[in-house]
Design a protein around this motif. Sequence first.
Motif, mmCIF file in Angstrom:
data_model
loop_
_atom_site.group_PDB
_atom_site.id
_atom_site.type_symbol
_atom_site.label_atom_id
_atom_site.label_comp_id
_atom_site.label_asym_id
_atom_site.label_seq_id
_atom_site.Cartn_x
_atom_site.Cartn_y
_atom_site.Cartn_z
ATOM 1 N N ARG A 1 0.829 -1.205 0.000
ATOM 2 C CA ARG A 1 0.000 0.000 0.000
ATOM 3 C C ARG A 1 0.867 1.260 0.000
ATOM 4 O O ARG A 1 0.596 2.217 -0.728
ATOM 5 N N SER A 2 1.898 1.269 0.831
ATOM 6 C CA SER A 2 2.812 2.405 0.881
ATOM 7 C C SER A 2 3.515 2.589 -0.462
ATOM 8 O O SER A 2 3.676 3.714 -0.940
ATOM 9 N N ARG A 3 3.927 1.499 -1.047
ATOM 10 C CA ARG A 3 4.604 1.563 -2.345
ATOM 11 C C ARG A 3 3.673 2.165 -3.402
ATOM 12 O O ARG A 3 4.073 3.035 -4.176
ATOM 13 N N ALA A 4 2.423 1.723 -3.414
ATOM 14 C CA ALA A 4 1.468 2.206 -4.414
ATOM 15 C C ALA A 4 1.088 3.668 -4.176
ATOM 16 O O ALA A 4 0.941 4.442 -5.128
ATOM 17 N N THR A 5 0.936 4.052 -2.921
ATOM 18 C CA THR A 5 0.461 5.395 -2.592
ATOM 19 C C THR A 5 1.576 6.435 -2.572
ATOM 20 O O THR A 5 1.385 7.556 -3.035
ATOM 21 N N HIS A 6 2.739 6.070 -2.045
ATOM 22 C CA HIS A 6 3.808 7.044 -1.826
ATOM 23 C C HIS A 6 5.120 6.744 -2.538
ATOM 24 O O HIS A 6 6.087 7.500 -2.381
ATOM 25 N N GLY A 7 5.201 5.638 -3.260
ATOM 26 C CA GLY A 7 6.422 5.324 -3.999
ATOM 27 C C GLY A 7 7.572 4.847 -3.138
ATOM 28 O O GLY A 7 8.729 4.897 -3.557
ATOM 29 N N THR A 8 7.274 4.400 -1.930
ATOM 30 C CA THR A 8 8.302 3.885 -1.025
ATOM 31 C C THR A 8 7.755 2.671 -0.284
ATOM 32 O O THR A 8 6.546 2.566 -0.081
ATOM 33 N N GLY A 9 8.618 1.787 0.117
ATOM 34 C CA GLY A 9 8.190 0.603 0.854
ATOM 35 C C GLY A 9 7.686 0.904 2.246
ATOM 36 O O GLY A 9 6.888 0.160 2.797
#
Length: 122
Positions: free
Chosen positions: A75-83
Amino acid sequence: MIVAGLGFSSTATADSLRAAFDRACDGHTVDAVATVVDKTGHAALAEFVETTTLPLHFVAPEDLAAQRTLTCSLRSRATHGTGSVAEASALAVAGSGARLLSPRQISDDRLATCAVAIGGQT
């Protein structure tokens, strides 16, 4: 500088943030708190930071994406571009050569995360 980075959902409470913070910061003296700029104005964040009396830093999305994190939330990767918003925020604010002292820790209600980083120049 030692920084606690926070990541959290829109439904997180100040208690959610406190639980993640306490878990990640166990044994570390923190100088500041950081999170992504889109969390500006979140009531739970304001309430939490007021109780810590620590300075709050907001991180631009592009600065999050530039950080290498140890953990990865899809979710973080999809929303903010970071793991991990928590890890990336802590690393970005801690500065050049920063490293994690505590990877992302999750609150019991799973609504907030916190990670701790120390700057490389300290």
